[in-house]
Structure formats: structure tokens, C-alpha cells
Design an enzyme around this catalytic site. Structure first.
Site, PDB file in Angstrom:
ATOM      1  CB  CYS A 159      -7.816 -34.906  -0.721  1.00  0.00           C
ATOM      2  SG  CYS A 159      -7.729 -36.680  -0.994  1.00  0.00           S
TER       3      CYS A 159
ATOM      4  CG  HIS B 273      -4.122 -33.809  -3.821  1.00  0.00           C
ATOM      5  ND1 HIS B 273      -4.136 -33.456  -2.495  1.00  0.00           N
ATOM      6  CD2 HIS B 273      -4.608 -35.072  -3.863  1.00  0.00           C
ATOM      7  CE1 HIS B 273      -4.599 -34.460  -1.765  1.00  0.00           C
ATOM      8  NE2 HIS B 273      -4.900 -35.451  -2.565  1.00  0.00           N
TER       9      HIS B 273
ATOM     10  CD  GLU C 231      -2.561 -30.229  -2.435  1.00  0.00           C
ATOM     11  OE1 GLU C 231      -3.452 -29.804  -3.202  1.00  0.00           O
ATOM     12  OE2 GLU C 231      -2.728 -31.213  -1.678  1.00  0.00           O
TER      13      GLU C 231
END
Lengths: 233, 79
Positions: free
Chosen positions: A87, A204, A206
Site C-alpha cells: 500500500c 494488504h 497481512e
């Protein structure tokens, strides 16, 4: 896997990233403040997390890309070290010259914050070996400037050299403009540098690594990195 | 010495913000607007009074930070 997560003023995804790295590797990542001029010894992976470094002033990632720690990251990457930017981290890597191109305002001007599907284009890289080529994964995006653009020649090189690792797609893996959430050239969600050791991606992974998150499709990226480094060791 | 650096998008680079502003101007009934491109202006005060050195410093500022020369052009003016 010894990882280092960079921390800039205005970054807000560093703890999510640290948690995902800890879950995947069993090691606590080092959090590295932007004013540092060196990375911890024996670092395997540098992660530039998401957020809004310097409030997105001037251009997204522009000021963070000029921080002292980025010189150390450039040297680390030149040495073959693995670098992952997510990002705002992707924007910072583009602004710092580690990756080509630029992330422009989303084509429809809106900040988008929802799950997207990504097609993993190849599985023979450190950043994708936890997946199968052609596999579709579901991960969230949260950005206003994720519209990847580069000149025709750069795009041709990225495609020709197989450097597009992740592409926005429909749930069945089809690449079409409807699934291209931000209008990115060639539906690009993530690319690597020429040497293949620096990945930048807008989504993302994660944030999809635990059952409680409702999806664990992001795990493969981190598990793949751990497997790659174990094999190299 | 005062200076101004103007940063504009290169021709051909899509400018969705400019397009939105263009649409708003048309909606407001402002006549004769063919197109809008959005850019940035930096007003800079320099301690140096030497013109050549000032221009070199401004060019360095634009190349290193103020403009992303992949997508933007810039113009330096001493005022």
C-alpha cells in the site's frame, strides 16, 4: 526469518504487519524508525508497511522515500535483500526509485476499502511460492491512490519479464475492467523489480492471516517468504 | 530572493482530479471551459542572492523532491 518493519510518521499498518510476520516466522520483527541509517545485522526481509506517511503530503510516499533509512534499504536491496512494500509502502518504493512507475489517484476518485480478488501470476518467486500459479486469493485493499501507471515501454518490460506477480481479477480469476478496482494499467496489483527481490503491492495480505479475520488467503505470501529463506539458509 | 516552482502533469497522463474540477465548472455554468489539468505551485524564499546558484538549487529541489519526473514537468521562475 529476521524481518525489519520500517516506521514513518503517519504509517498505521505497521503493527498488523508485525503480527503477520511474527505468526509466519515465529520471530519478532524489528521496528525501524525512519531516521535510522542502518538496518539490524542479518536482516532477511525489510517491510515497508501501509498507512499515510507524512499525511500523503506532496505525493503519496514522496517524503518517506527521501528519509535516511531508505538509503540503507536501497543498499540492502542492491545486495539482493528481500524488500516488501504494501500500500503506502508500494508508493514509497516507487517514489524511492526501487520500483518503476507511479501510483496515481484511483480512476473513479474514491477511496476504496473492501476485499478484492487477486490472481497470482506465477509461483516461482520468493513472494509467491506459497501459492500456485493462477491461484485466486481474497485480500483487502484500502487506498485512494493505487492506480498503477507506467510508460508503455516499462509496462511492456514488466509483462515480458514476468514481473507482474499479482493482478486484480474476478472471483473466478478472469481479468476484466470490472474487477480492476482502481483502474491500474494491465490490472496490476503487485510488481517486482528487475532482480525480483523487491515487491510492491497495493492490497494488504497481512490483514488476511488469521481465522478471526474471516479469511487466511494472505498467509501464503508470508509462509512463502519463510520457506524461501529457510531453503536459502 | 523569491522564486516559484510550478509542477504540472505531463501531457497524456490521466488526471481524474482535473476531470472532476472540469465537470464541476461546467455544472456551475462557467462558460467556455474546454479542459482542466490540476498542478501544484511552490513559493520558495531563498537566502542566496546569486541568480545562477538559486536556479541550480531550485532545479535540484524539483528533481529530488517537488516533482516526480516520471509523470510531471516543472518550471522554475525567479520572481
Amino acid at each position: 526469518m529476521k524481518s525489519a518493519v520500517l516506521v514513518f510518521p503517519g504509517i498505521n499498518r505497521e503493527r498488523d504487519m508485525a503480527r503477520a510476520l511474527r505468526l509466519a516466522s515465529g520471530h519478532e520483527p524489528a521496528m525501524i524508525w525512519h531516521a535510522e541509517t542502518a538496518l539490524p545485522k542479518a536482516t532477511d526481509l525489510v517491510v515497508v508497511p501501509g498507512g499515510f506517511s507524512y499525511g500523503d503530503y506532496l505525493r503519496c510516499g514522496a517524503i518517506a522515500a527521501r528519509s535516511p533509512v531508505m538509503d540503507a534499504v536501497r543498499a540492502f536491496a542492491a545486495d539482493g535483500g528481500l524488500v516488501l512494500g504494501v500500500c503506502n509502502g508500494f508508493q514509497i518504493l516507487c517514489e524511492s526509485g526501487l520500483l518503476p512507475g507511479v501510483l496515481m489517484r484511483n480512476a473513479k476518485l474514491k477511496f476504496i476499502c473492501h476485499d478484492v480478488h487477486l490472481r497470482v501470476e506465477r509461483s516461482d518467486t520468493p513472494f509467491t511460492r506459497g501459492y500456485n500459479a493462477g491461484q485466486v486469493i481474497r485480500v483487502p485493499v484500502a487506498h485512494g491512490e493505487g492506480n498503477y501507471e507506467a510508460d508503455e515501454e516499462t509496462l511492456k518490460r514488466l509483462e515480458g519479464e514476468g514481473r507482474v506477480l499479482y493482478r486484480y481479477c474476478a472471483p473466478d480469476g478472469a481479468i476484466d475492467e470490472g474487477a480492476n478496482v482502481n483502474g491500474a494499467a494491465h490490472s496490476i496489483a503487485g510488481i517486482v523489480n528487475e532482480r525480483g527481490n523487491v515487491l510492491g503491492m497495493m492490497p494488504h495480505p497481512e490483514n488476511h492471516v488469521e481465522d478471526i479475520m474471516g479469511c487466511t488467503d494472505g498467509r501464503g505470501l508470508f509462509a512463502g517468504l519463510v520457506a524461501h529463506l529457510e531453503r536459502a539458509a | 530572493m523569491k522564486a516559484r516552482v510550478t509542477v504540472t502533469l505531463k501531457p497524456g497522463i490521466l488526471d481524474p482530479q482535473g476531470k472532476a474540477i472540469e465537470g464541476a465548472l461546467k455544472a456551475l455554468g462557467v462558460d467556455g471551459v474546454a479542459s482542466v489539468r490540476q498542478g501544484k505551485v511552490f513559493d520558495i524564499e531563498l537566502s542566496d542572492t546569486d541568480k545562477a546558484r538559486a536556479e541550480a538549487a531550485l532545479k535540484a529541489a524539483a528533481d529530488k523532491l517537488l516533482a516526480n519526473t516520471v509523470i510531471e514537468n516543472y518550471r522554475v521562475e525567479l520572481l
